[in-house]
Each structure stands twice: as C-alpha cells, then as structure tokens.
Design a protein around this motif. Structure first.
Motif, PDB file in Angstrom:
ATOM      1  N   ILE B  41      10.113   6.379  -6.014  1.00 20.21           N
ATOM      2  CA  ILE B  41       9.193   6.109  -4.905  1.00 20.21           C
ATOM      3  C   ILE B  41       9.284   7.232  -3.874  1.00 20.21           C
ATOM      4  O   ILE B  41       8.275   7.715  -3.357  1.00 20.21           O
ATOM      5  CB  ILE B  41       9.521   4.743  -4.262  1.00 20.21           C
ATOM      6  N   ASN B 219      -3.495  -5.937 -11.223  1.00 23.82           N
ATOM      7  CA  ASN B 219      -2.679  -5.032 -12.038  1.00 23.82           C
ATOM      8  C   ASN B 219      -3.210  -4.818 -13.449  1.00 23.82           C
ATOM      9  O   ASN B 219      -2.616  -4.090 -14.222  1.00 23.82           O
ATOM     10  CB  ASN B 219      -1.247  -5.557 -12.134  1.00 23.82           C
ATOM     11  N   GLN B 237      -6.646   0.634 -11.034  1.00 21.86           N
ATOM     12  CA  GLN B 237      -5.795   1.037 -12.158  1.00 21.86           C
ATOM     13  C   GLN B 237      -6.506   2.017 -13.090  1.00 21.86           C
ATOM     14  O   GLN B 237      -5.959   3.056 -13.441  1.00 21.86           O
ATOM     15  CB  GLN B 237      -5.329  -0.187 -12.949  1.00 21.86           C
ATOM     16  N   LEU B 240      -7.012   5.300 -11.298  1.00 14.02           N
ATOM     17  CA  LEU B 240      -5.815   6.141 -11.252  1.00 14.02           C
ATOM     18  C   LEU B 240      -5.660   6.908 -12.552  1.00 14.02           C
ATOM     19  O   LEU B 240      -5.297   8.083 -12.571  1.00 14.02           O
ATOM     20  CB  LEU B 240      -4.572   5.268 -11.068  1.00 14.02           C
ATOM     21  N   MET B 255      -0.214  11.894  -7.028  1.00 16.26           N
ATOM     22  CA  MET B 255       0.774  11.086  -6.327  1.00 16.26           C
ATOM     23  C   MET B 255       0.180  10.469  -5.060  1.00 16.26           C
ATOM     24  O   MET B 255       0.501   9.343  -4.697  1.00 16.26           O
ATOM     25  CB  MET B 255       2.007  11.911  -5.981  1.00 16.26           C
ATOM     26  N   THR B 258      -1.626   7.570  -6.209  1.00 16.27           N
ATOM     27  CA  THR B 258      -0.674   6.515  -6.553  1.00 16.27           C
ATOM     28  C   THR B 258      -0.200   5.779  -5.309  1.00 16.27           C
ATOM     29  O   THR B 258      -0.113   4.554  -5.289  1.00 16.27           O
ATOM     30  CB  THR B 258       0.525   7.142  -7.285  1.00 16.27           C
ATOM     31  N   ALA B 261      -2.925   3.583  -4.037  1.00 18.37           N
ATOM     32  CA  ALA B 261      -3.114   2.424  -4.909  1.00 18.37           C
ATOM     33  C   ALA B 261      -2.005   1.397  -4.724  1.00 18.37           C
ATOM     34  O   ALA B 261      -2.223   0.201  -4.900  1.00 18.37           O
ATOM     35  CB  ALA B 261      -3.172   2.867  -6.368  1.00 18.37           C
ATOM     36  N   ALA B 262      -0.803   1.877  -4.376  1.00 17.70           N
ATOM     37  CA  ALA B 262       0.342   0.965  -4.302  1.00 17.70           C
ATOM     38  C   ALA B 262       0.417   0.227  -2.968  1.00 17.70           C
ATOM     39  O   ALA B 262       0.894  -0.903  -2.915  1.00 17.70           O
ATOM     40  CB  ALA B 262       1.635   1.743  -4.540  1.00 17.70           C
ATOM     41  N   ILE B 265      -0.739  -3.601  -2.395  1.00 16.10           N
ATOM     42  CA  ILE B 265       0.082  -4.618  -3.047  1.00 16.10           C
ATOM     43  C   ILE B 265       1.420  -4.762  -2.330  1.00 16.10           C
ATOM     44  O   ILE B 265       1.933  -5.873  -2.168  1.00 16.10           O
ATOM     45  CB  ILE B 265       0.261  -4.282  -4.539  1.00 16.10           C
ATOM     46  N   PHE B 266       1.981  -3.648  -1.881  1.00 15.98           N
ATOM     47  CA  PHE B 266       3.214  -3.748  -1.093  1.00 15.98           C
ATOM     48  C   PHE B 266       2.982  -4.629   0.126  1.00 15.98           C
ATOM     49  O   PHE B 266       3.776  -5.508   0.436  1.00 15.98           O
ATOM     50  CB  PHE B 266       3.694  -2.352  -0.651  1.00 15.98           C
ATOM     51  N   LEU B 269       2.574  -8.283  -0.839  1.00  8.44           N
ATOM     52  CA  LEU B 269       3.822  -8.917  -1.250  1.00  8.44           C
ATOM     53  C   LEU B 269       4.762  -9.144  -0.078  1.00  8.44           C
ATOM     54  O   LEU B 269       5.507 -10.118  -0.051  1.00  8.44           O
ATOM     55  CB  LEU B 269       4.506  -8.079  -2.320  1.00  8.44           C
TER      56      LEU B 269
END
Lengths: 287, 287
Positions: B41, B219, B237, B240, B255, B258, B261-262, B265-266, B269
């Motif tokens: 990460i 996902n 997805q 990407l 990157m 990425t 995109a991430a 969701i972080f 959550l």
C-alpha cells in the motif's frame, strides 16, 4: 412475494446451469453460433485433455500455495493481536485493511511491486542485490516462480478477510475457558492448542472452504499479473482462466467453455462435500 | 477496520496481558508484520504521488510530491466515470437484493404454501453454483437482450440472492406466529406486518447484507469484463484493467488509478466496520 427472487434465480442461475450442461456437448464457431452436437463424450475428452489437466494441476497447486499459508497467517495474526496490549486496535485495523482491496486493486499493487522493468523491488538497489531474480528474469516471468508470486499477492489480499473472521471467532471463545485452563497451569502454547484451536473449529472450516473456492475461481489476479503465462508452459493458467482468458486456447468456443465450466462446477461440488464431511466431522460446535 | 468487540471486562492484571519483555517482543512482532502488510500500500501511494520521471528513482522514498498524476488518472484515465458506473450498479444491485431477499425470506418464514420446502431447496441449491459456470450462458443471454455495455446488463443477474434470503429467513423464523396471527386479526396485511414488525427486527442483519451485497458487486471483476466493450461503460475494476493494459510504461498513472479506485471502499469500510464483521461472520456461525 417469491416471484422476483425466483424469476432472477431461475433465469440467471438455474437456466444457465442447465443450458451450460447442454452447450457443453457442443462445438460452436467463433461467434458462439452454429453449434453442433458432439455428444457427452466431450466432457470426458475435455477432462482428459492435456490443457485441462494442466490447468487443473495449476489450480490445485495454487490452492495448496494459498489456502494453508493464508489460514496459518490469519490465525497467527489474529492470536497475536488478540492480547490486551495498549494500541492493539491500530494493528487490528492494519491487518484487516486488505479486505478493502478488490482483486484488481490488489493485483495491480503487486504487479507494480514485482514487475521486473518498472517495478518497485527491481528498482531498489539493495533488494536487487539480495535477490537478483527480481530483475532478471523477474518472478512473474519465470515459469518456476510465477505461480508462487501470484499466490503471494493472493495471500496478502485474503489476509484481511481471514483476520477479521478469526478475530471474531476468538472473541466468541468464553473467557472462562482460558481462565480455567490458565488456573490449571496451561501456558500460552498449551492453551492455544487445547482451547483456542478447537473452539475456532467452525470458523476455520468456513475460512478453508471460502479460500479454497476462491483459489479455484481465481481469475483477476492471473489476468493482471501473468495472463496465464509465462509461455510456453502455461504455468499459471488456472481452470477459470483457461475458461475465460482472452488468450486461452478455447477462447471464443462457447461449447468448450461450457464443458470446462461444468467440470469446474462438479469439481467444486465434490470438493465442498469432501471438506464438509472430512473436516466438518472433526469440527467441534460446542454443544 | 478494528473489530471493536473486545472482551467485556479486562482485569488490570490478567493472565493474557503480556508484560515487560514479553510485551516488547510482541510489539516488535506486530510492528514487523504490520510493516509487511502495509508495504504494497505504501509503495502504491508513494508512486501515485510522484511525477513520471521520478517513479523508478528510489521507489521507497516518498516525493517529490505532485497531485498531477492523480488528476490525470481521474480525467484522462476516466476513473471518475468508472467510479460513477460502479456506484450506480452497486447501489441498484444492493437495493434490489435487499428488497427481493426480504420478500422471499418473509414468504419462506411466514407463509404456508404448497411446495415451500422444495422451493427453498431450489434456493439453497443456487448457492452451490459458482458464478463462473453460469457466466458463459449469461453473457450470451445479456447479448441477445441487447444489454451489453448497459447498467441493466451489469446488474440483472445479481438482483436476487439466495444467501440473503437464507440469512433473513433465519431471523424471521424467530418471530412468533401468534404475533402474525394477532396482526392479521387486527387487519394488518403481510406488507404492513413486514414493514412495521419484521423489518425492524432484522435491521442489523439487513445492514450486514446490504454492505456485503455492495462490496461483492463493487469488487466484481470477471462479469464486467465480459459485458463491457465500450470504454465509457467500464466499472472501476474493468476500468483499472484497461488503464493498466494501455499504460504499461506509466506505473505512477496506474498506481494513481489504483489509489482512486481503492479509496471509496476504504471509506465505506471504515464507516460500516460493524456491519462488515457481522456480514462476514454471518456465514461462519451456525444457526
């Protein structure tokens, strides 16, 4: 009230399954049309073909590389972070974090780590000296290491999931059990084997089943990291990649894709029955 | 995503509270593993914030900083567009799954009708069918409906879920039948009863199911890849994947994509961590 669910499940799960079984004995042209019946021998032919056997072998290897290691790491980390230490919450957050990465996100992160030309490891001097193989030929490009490299990325990506489940399982273990065992003189190690592990049984069984089926359905990580290669050995072509990969030999032939897909279904079915009857019988449910 | 369900009472001095050297050893181990887990990460974020000519120059050292690459990934990499597509599809699927499973679960738990057991068996059987088996036929089905590159094509096969139905039915079964009968005498119909009595009862489970549906839809990798041929219709997805395959020589751009995109969701959550643990463990516990 059942109608909406039933409509969807019949149209998009049951009908396709039956249809796939039927399609699986046909050969089609590249547009999926003009399918000709070849008889159900096609299933046997597919199963015994060199390509399918190779894909199956890779898949089994991939499962063996990812499931036990993923399980051990998940349990180890959960136990490690279960102690009452100040600030352990931070570590729990860190270990859970990979659950937030989709297969595309996780795979691209690892592609950037491992890529021999423009990747991280290959461009850090001391890592390069320590492991020359990260640059030449590169772990993803060497048929001997490619599958291991892909499974590293997968173990990492699944770690958060396993960690969260095992942590929840640990918290479900009554504290009295540990206390009683401690009073009887059981140390950390003894309590882990005699209290923690047996009590985690149902959780671990669930984790094993999920991780195994994920390994058998691995697609995204293969496509993004290796495209099933490196050639000519197809060293990372798993069954699912064999079915759907754009450069697969059966790509475009809907009939053969269906054959392989139905075989995958049967394999997974047998596998879950085996896991449930084999491991399931040894799992202790507490009452 | 810390799991904040600690044991209720922690005595100040406990047998499971390491002290002194043992605590130090444990911290070192935790730190070391946390470092390993965060490493991919970290390198991703470092690369996403560097200009192109600096990426391969000591990839472990952060800086020089720039936000240009992130901006570039958002606009020319179309990540903004893909996020919107993913969001629409995931929300539609989540809402529909919640509604269809509520209705079906209620029918299975509270209504008597001929063939109920058989139909419930059919529902459960769909859980055994892996996605990969049905996708071959579903791709053709969606194609023949003219739904390639559409939201309905991306969402349609997933508008109902046997898993959710099963989950909610388990909770509905705890509702006393007498309660329903009493409500019926008072003239409350099934939908009224569902809304005022049954849904409040399952609210926690509903939250877990909704998060689970959202995450699994968000996902998804293989299905959007099969359904999408126009760049504009990609989900995050498949987008990407496209970004990665067309910009092999610009790892910082990939990157940056990425990272973008991430992030959603972080955030999701972190906000819904309680539901996440519930959702993931729902399958692991008996009952």
């Amino acid at each position: 009230m059942l109608a909406p669910s039933l409509l969807i499940l019949v149209t998009f799960v049951l009908y396709p399954l039956v249809r796939a079984v039927w399609l699986g004995q046909q050969r089609c042209d590249n547009f999926g049309n003009n399918c000709v019946s070849r008889g159900f021998d096609q299933y046997v032919d597919m199963f015994t073909s060199r390509e399918f056997q190779s894909a199956l072998g890779v898949t089994v290897k991939y499962a063996l590389l990812t499931v036990p290691l993923g399980l051990v790491l998940g349990v180890g980390l959960a136990v490690l972070a279960d102690k009452h230490l100040r600030g352990v919450g931070v570590f729990r957050t860190v270990f859970s974090s990979t659950v937030a990465t989709s297969v595309a996100v996780a795979s691209l992160m690892w592609l950037f780590l491992l890529q021999p030309d423009v990747g991280v490891l290959a461009n850090v001097g001391w890592i390069n000296e320590l492991f020359p193989s990260v640059k030449d030929p590169g772990w993803l490009r060497d048929p001997g290491t490619a599958l291991v490299a892909v499974s590293m990325s997968s173990v990492w990506a699944n770690l958060g999931f396993t960690f969260i489940l095992v942590t929840a399982g640990l918290q479900g273990i009554p504290r009295d059990l540990h206390e009683a065992a401690a009073i009887d003189g059981a140390g950390d190690v003894r309590r882990f084997w005699s209290v923690t592990l047996p009590m985690l049984g149902p959780t671990l069984l669930f984790v094993v089943i999920v991780l195994t089926s994920r390994a058998f359905q691995a697609y995204g990580e293969i496509e993004l990291l290796t495209q099933g290669g490196p050639a000519p050995y197809d060293s990372t072509t798993t069954v699912t990649y064999f079915i759907y990969g754009r450069n697969s030999v059966i790509s475009g032939d809907v009939g053969l894709q269906a054959t392989a897909a139905v075989l995958l279904f049967l394999l997974l079915l047998v596998l879950s029955v085996l896991q449930l009857s084999g491991l399931g019988r040894r799992v202790h449910y507490g009452d | 995503m810390a799991t904040d369900t600690r044991a209720a009472a922690i005595p100040a001095v406990g047998f499971d509270r390491p002290r002194g050297w043992r605590a130090l050893g444990r911290y070192s181990l935790l730190l070391f593993v946390a470092f390993l887990v965060l490493f991919p990460i970290y390198t991703t974020i470092v690369a996403a914030l560097k200009p192109g000519n600096e990426v391969l120059n000591d990839p472990l050292r952060p800086g020089p900083f720039t936000l240009d690459v992130l901006r570039d990934a958002w606009s020319t990499g179309r990540l903004g567009r893909y996020l919107l597509n993913s969001f629409v599809v995931a929300i539609v699927v989540t809402v529909c799954q919640v509604v269809t499973s509520l209705l079906a679960a209620y029918a299975f738990a509270m209504l008597d009708f001929p063939g109920r057991t058989l139909l419930f068996g059919v529902f459960l059987a769909t859980l055994l069918v892996p996605l990969e088996v049905t996708l071959v036929v579903n791709r053709r089905l969606i194609d023949s409906l003219g739904w390639l590159n559409t939201y309905q094509g991306l969402a349609a096969p997933f508008l109902a879920t046997a898993f959710g139905t099963f989950l909610l039915r388990q909770v509905f079964l705890t509702l006393p039948r007498d309660l329903r009968d009493a409500a019926a005498i008072d003239g409350v119909g099934h939908l009224g009863f569902l809304r005022h009595v049954a849904i409040p009862l399952v609210r926690p489970t509903l939250g877990a199911l909704a998060l689970f549906s959202f995450l699994s839809t968000w996902n998804q990798y293989l299905w959007p890849n099969l359904i999408t041929t126009e760049a504009d219709k990609n989900t995050v997805q498949s987008g990407l994947r496209l970004l990665a395959s067309t910009n092999l020589d610009e790892p910082n751009l990939v990157m940056a994509g990425t990272v973008i995109a991430a992030i959603p969701i972080f955030v999701v959550l972190i906000v819904f961590q309680r539901q996440l643990v519930r959702g993931l463990t729902a399958g692991a516990v008996k009952g």
